[in-house]
Design a protein around this motif. Structure first.
Motif, PDB file in Angstrom:
ATOM      1  N   LEU A  14       0.833  -1.198   0.000  1.00 13.83           N
ATOM      2  CA  LEU A  14       0.000   0.000   0.000  1.00 13.83           C
ATOM      3  C   LEU A  14       0.868   1.247   0.000  1.00 13.83           C
ATOM      4  O   LEU A  14       0.581   2.220  -0.721  1.00 13.83           O
ATOM      5  CB  LEU A  14      -0.928  -0.005   1.225  1.00 13.83           C
ATOM      6  CG  LEU A  14      -1.873   1.189   1.361  1.00 13.83           C
ATOM      7  CD1 LEU A  14      -2.784   1.289   0.137  1.00 13.83           C
ATOM      8  CD2 LEU A  14      -2.692   1.083   2.627  1.00 13.83           C
ATOM      9  N   ALA A  15       1.926   1.239   0.795  1.00 16.34           N
ATOM     10  CA  ALA A  15       2.817   2.404   0.836  1.00 16.34           C
ATOM     11  C   ALA A  15       3.460   2.644  -0.523  1.00 16.34           C
ATOM     12  O   ALA A  15       3.602   3.784  -0.975  1.00 16.34           O
ATOM     13  CB  ALA A  15       3.895   2.197   1.904  1.00 16.34           C
ATOM     14  N   THR A  16       3.831   1.549  -1.210  1.00 19.44           N
ATOM     15  CA  THR A  16       4.433   1.690  -2.532  1.00 19.44           C
ATOM     16  C   THR A  16       3.413   2.190  -3.535  1.00 19.44           C
ATOM     17  O   THR A  16       3.710   3.041  -4.374  1.00 19.44           O
ATOM     18  CB  THR A  16       4.997   0.325  -2.996  1.00 19.44           C
ATOM     19  OG1 THR A  16       5.885  -0.166  -2.001  1.00 19.44           O
ATOM     20  CG2 THR A  16       5.732   0.468  -4.321  1.00 19.44           C
ATOM     21  N   GLN A  17       2.158   1.690  -3.447  1.00 21.13           N
ATOM     22  CA  GLN A  17       1.117   2.099  -4.376  1.00 21.13           C
ATOM     23  C   GLN A  17       0.801   3.582  -4.230  1.00 21.13           C
ATOM     24  O   GLN A  17       0.481   4.248  -5.208  1.00 21.13           O
ATOM     25  CB  GLN A  17      -0.144   1.275  -4.143  1.00 21.13           C
ATOM     26  CG  GLN A  17      -0.058  -0.126  -4.723  1.00 21.13           C
ATOM     27  CD  GLN A  17      -1.320  -0.905  -4.464  1.00 21.13           C
ATOM     28  OE1 GLN A  17      -1.860  -0.880  -3.365  1.00 21.13           O
ATOM     29  NE2 GLN A  17      -1.799  -1.607  -5.477  1.00 21.13           N
ATOM     30  N   GLU A  18       0.852   4.092  -2.996  1.00 21.76           N
ATOM     31  CA  GLU A  18       0.562   5.497  -2.787  1.00 21.76           C
ATOM     32  C   GLU A  18       1.567   6.378  -3.503  1.00 21.76           C
ATOM     33  O   GLU A  18       1.248   7.478  -3.954  1.00 21.76           O
ATOM     34  CB  GLU A  18       0.547   5.800  -1.289  1.00 21.76           C
ATOM     35  CG  GLU A  18      -0.673   5.203  -0.575  1.00 21.76           C
ATOM     36  CD  GLU A  18      -0.605   5.401   0.926  1.00 21.76           C
ATOM     37  OE1 GLU A  18       0.466   5.864   1.411  1.00 21.76           O
ATOM     38  OE2 GLU A  18      -1.588   5.104   1.613  1.00 21.76           O
ATOM     39  N   LYS A  19       2.794   5.899  -3.643  1.00 27.39           N
ATOM     40  CA  LYS A  19       3.816   6.656  -4.352  1.00 27.39           C
ATOM     41  C   LYS A  19       3.719   6.436  -5.864  1.00 27.39           C
ATOM     42  O   LYS A  19       4.159   7.263  -6.637  1.00 27.39           O
ATOM     43  CB  LYS A  19       5.213   6.220  -3.865  1.00 27.39           C
ATOM     44  CG  LYS A  19       5.464   6.482  -2.382  1.00 27.39           C
ATOM     45  CD  LYS A  19       6.824   5.943  -1.983  1.00 27.39           C
ATOM     46  CE  LYS A  19       7.075   6.105  -0.492  1.00 27.39           C
ATOM     47  NZ  LYS A  19       8.361   5.510  -0.075  1.00 27.39           N
ATOM     48  N   GLN A  20       3.165   5.290  -6.265  1.00 29.68           N
ATOM     49  CA  GLN A  20       3.194   4.904  -7.655  1.00 29.68           C
ATOM     50  C   GLN A  20       1.819   4.360  -8.075  1.00 29.68           C
ATOM     51  O   GLN A  20       1.653   3.172  -8.322  1.00 29.68           O
ATOM     52  CB  GLN A  20       4.266   3.834  -7.859  1.00 29.68           C
ATOM     53  CG  GLN A  20       4.662   3.623  -9.303  1.00 29.68           C
ATOM     54  CD  GLN A  20       5.833   2.667  -9.387  1.00 29.68           C
ATOM     55  OE1 GLN A  20       6.300   2.146  -8.379  1.00 29.68           O
ATOM     56  NE2 GLN A  20       6.314   2.434 -10.586  1.00 29.68           N
ATOM     57  N   PRO A  21       0.786   5.222  -8.151  1.00 28.19           N
ATOM     58  CA  PRO A  21      -0.555   4.751  -8.492  1.00 28.19           C
ATOM     59  C   PRO A  21      -0.616   4.191  -9.904  1.00 28.19           C
ATOM     60  O   PRO A  21       0.092   4.641 -10.806  1.00 28.19           O
ATOM     61  CB  PRO A  21      -1.413   6.016  -8.350  1.00 28.19           C
ATOM     62  CG  PRO A  21      -0.453   7.146  -8.535  1.00 28.19           C
ATOM     63  CD  PRO A  21       0.834   6.675  -7.954  1.00 28.19           C
ATOM     64  N   GLU A  22      -1.473   3.207 -10.084  1.00 32.30           N
ATOM     65  CA  GLU A  22      -1.634   2.558 -11.382  1.00 32.30           C
ATOM     66  C   GLU A  22      -2.787   3.176 -12.169  1.00 32.30           C
ATOM     67  O   GLU A  22      -3.678   3.794 -11.606  1.00 32.30           O
ATOM     68  CB  GLU A  22      -1.976   1.082 -11.196  1.00 32.30           C
ATOM     69  CG  GLU A  22      -0.839   0.224 -10.758  1.00 32.30           C
ATOM     70  CD  GLU A  22      -1.256  -1.235 -10.794  1.00 32.30           C
ATOM     71  OE1 GLU A  22      -0.660  -1.994 -11.572  1.00 32.30           O
ATOM     72  OE2 GLU A  22      -2.171  -1.615 -10.045  1.00 32.30           O
ATOM     73  N   THR A  23      -2.790   2.946 -13.457  1.00 27.66           N
ATOM     74  CA  THR A  23      -3.930   3.269 -14.299  1.00 27.66           C
ATOM     75  C   THR A  23      -4.511   1.961 -14.827  1.00 27.66           C
ATOM     76  O   THR A  23      -3.849   0.916 -14.809  1.00 27.66           O
ATOM     77  CB  THR A  23      -3.533   4.151 -15.487  1.00 27.66           C
ATOM     78  OG1 THR A  23      -2.671   3.394 -16.357  1.00 27.66           O
ATOM     79  CG2 THR A  23      -2.808   5.407 -15.009  1.00 27.66           C
ATOM     80  N   LEU A  24      -5.758   2.024 -15.307  1.00 23.44           N
ATOM     81  CA  LEU A  24      -6.376   0.839 -15.891  1.00 23.44           C
ATOM     82  C   LEU A  24      -5.590   0.350 -17.099  1.00 23.44           C
ATOM     83  O   LEU A  24      -5.496  -0.859 -17.348  1.00 23.44           O
ATOM     84  CB  LEU A  24      -7.819   1.142 -16.287  1.00 23.44           C
ATOM     85  CG  LEU A  24      -8.814   1.327 -15.134  1.00 23.44           C
ATOM     86  CD1 LEU A  24     -10.161   1.785 -15.672  1.00 23.44           C
ATOM     87  CD2 LEU A  24      -8.973   0.031 -14.344  1.00 23.44           C
ATOM     88  N   GLU A  25      -5.028   1.287 -17.851  1.00 24.50           N
ATOM     89  CA  GLU A  25      -4.241   0.906 -19.020  1.00 24.50           C
ATOM     90  C   GLU A  25      -2.992   0.119 -18.620  1.00 24.50           C
ATOM     91  O   GLU A  25      -2.604  -0.851 -19.285  1.00 24.50           O
ATOM     92  CB  GLU A  25      -3.837   2.150 -19.819  1.00 24.50           C
ATOM     93  CG  GLU A  25      -4.988   2.852 -20.515  1.00 24.50           C
ATOM     94  CD  GLU A  25      -5.813   3.710 -19.565  1.00 24.50           C
ATOM     95  OE1 GLU A  25      -5.387   3.904 -18.396  1.00 24.50           O
ATOM     96  OE2 GLU A  25      -6.891   4.168 -19.981  1.00 24.50           O
ATOM     97  N   GLU A  26      -2.356   0.524 -17.536  1.00 24.30           N
ATOM     98  CA  GLU A  26      -1.161  -0.189 -17.068  1.00 24.30           C
ATOM     99  C   GLU A  26      -1.511  -1.593 -16.579  1.00 24.30           C
ATOM    100  O   GLU A  26      -0.766  -2.552 -16.820  1.00 24.30           O
ATOM    101  CB  GLU A  26      -0.490   0.612 -15.952  1.00 24.30           C
ATOM    102  CG  GLU A  26       0.173   1.892 -16.436  1.00 24.30           C
ATOM    103  CD  GLU A  26       0.621   2.793 -15.302  1.00 24.30           C
ATOM    104  OE1 GLU A  26       1.519   3.624 -15.536  1.00 24.30           O
ATOM    105  OE2 GLU A  26       0.076   2.674 -14.180  1.00 24.30           O
TER     106      GLU A  26
END
Length: 238
Positions: free
Chosen positions: A45-57
């Motif tokens: 979760l901490a990593t995702q907060e820094k690096q949010p994903e998109t649906l395309e990714e």
């Protein structure tokens, strides 16, 4: 962290968590696994907060998925369709024959009924996001197997996390059971607000069920009115 390694770690953690929840539902406990998955989730979760994903990714990471046996029998992978910033996400079970042929969820007779349900609350398909628990059609439309769900569900988790909807609607028995990790009959769950990953979730009947049992349309109408009230800020969040 390189994108490929990050995605592999995320997929593994989500699959482990899904399998753990399934085993827990069967009464199999593992405190050590629970703690391990929980700690890993916090790091992720901490990593995702820094690096949010998109649906395309996420779709690019899914690729020409060969992760389970359904890849051998599908015609097209069915990822999802709609607004990537939708306030409402609708989750079904798995693609049917017409969805498998076209590569888009809910495009057959049940899909046309779903469009009418959405129009009844003043929404169009383009405004919401529609997807399934599974991205490939099970042979003869059989129920998905637990190992198929545990393999595919991480992508659903990531889709919902990328969209961050205000409300989720679970369409039908299998979708609701998969999302909530329960075996309570859909007839008892529908119309009662639940939560999925902290998001209000309304369980209701699948449009295909309504085609066979049109008397259920009135109940689905009541469920969707509750969804609309919550989206308008008129309802109370569960």
């Amino acid at each position: 962290m390189p994108d490929q390694l990050f995605n592999e770690i995320r997929d593994t953690l989500a699959a482990v968590r899904s399998q753990f929840e399934y085993l827990h539902d069967l009464g199999i406990e593992s405190q050590k696994l629970s703690l391990s998955v929980g700690n890993a989730d916090q790091q992720l979760l901490a990593t995702q907060e820094k690096q949010p994903e998109t649906l395309e990714e996420i779709r690019a990471d899914l690729g020409d998925c060969q992760r389970c046996g359904l890849a051998r029998s599908r015609t097209n992978l069915v990822y999802g369709v709609g607004n990537p910033h939708a306030r409402l996400v609708l989750v079904g079970e798995a693609p049917g024959r017409e969805e498998d042929l076209k590569g888009e969820p809910f495009v057959g007779e049940a899909g046309r009924l779903l469009d009418k349900i959405l129009l009844a609350i003043g929404m169009r398909r383009e405004e919401v996001y529609i997807c399934n628990v599974l991205k490939c059609r099970p042979p003869n439309n059989r129920d998905p197997l637990p190992e198929e769900v545990s393999t595919c569900e991480p992508f659903l988790i990531r889709q919902i996390a990328a969209i961050r909807p205000q409300v989720i609607v679970g369409l039908g028995r299998f979708a609701v059971h998969s999302l909530l990790k329960t075996r309570v009959p859909i007839s008892q769950l529908r119309g009662e607000w639940q939560r999925y990953q902290g998001i209000p979730l309304m369980p209701t009947y699948h449009p295909a069920y309504l085609l066979r049992n049109p008397e259920g349309k009135r109940e689905v109408w009541e469920d969707m009115k509750a969804v609309l009230r919550l989206l308008r800020g008129e309802g109370e969040a569960p």
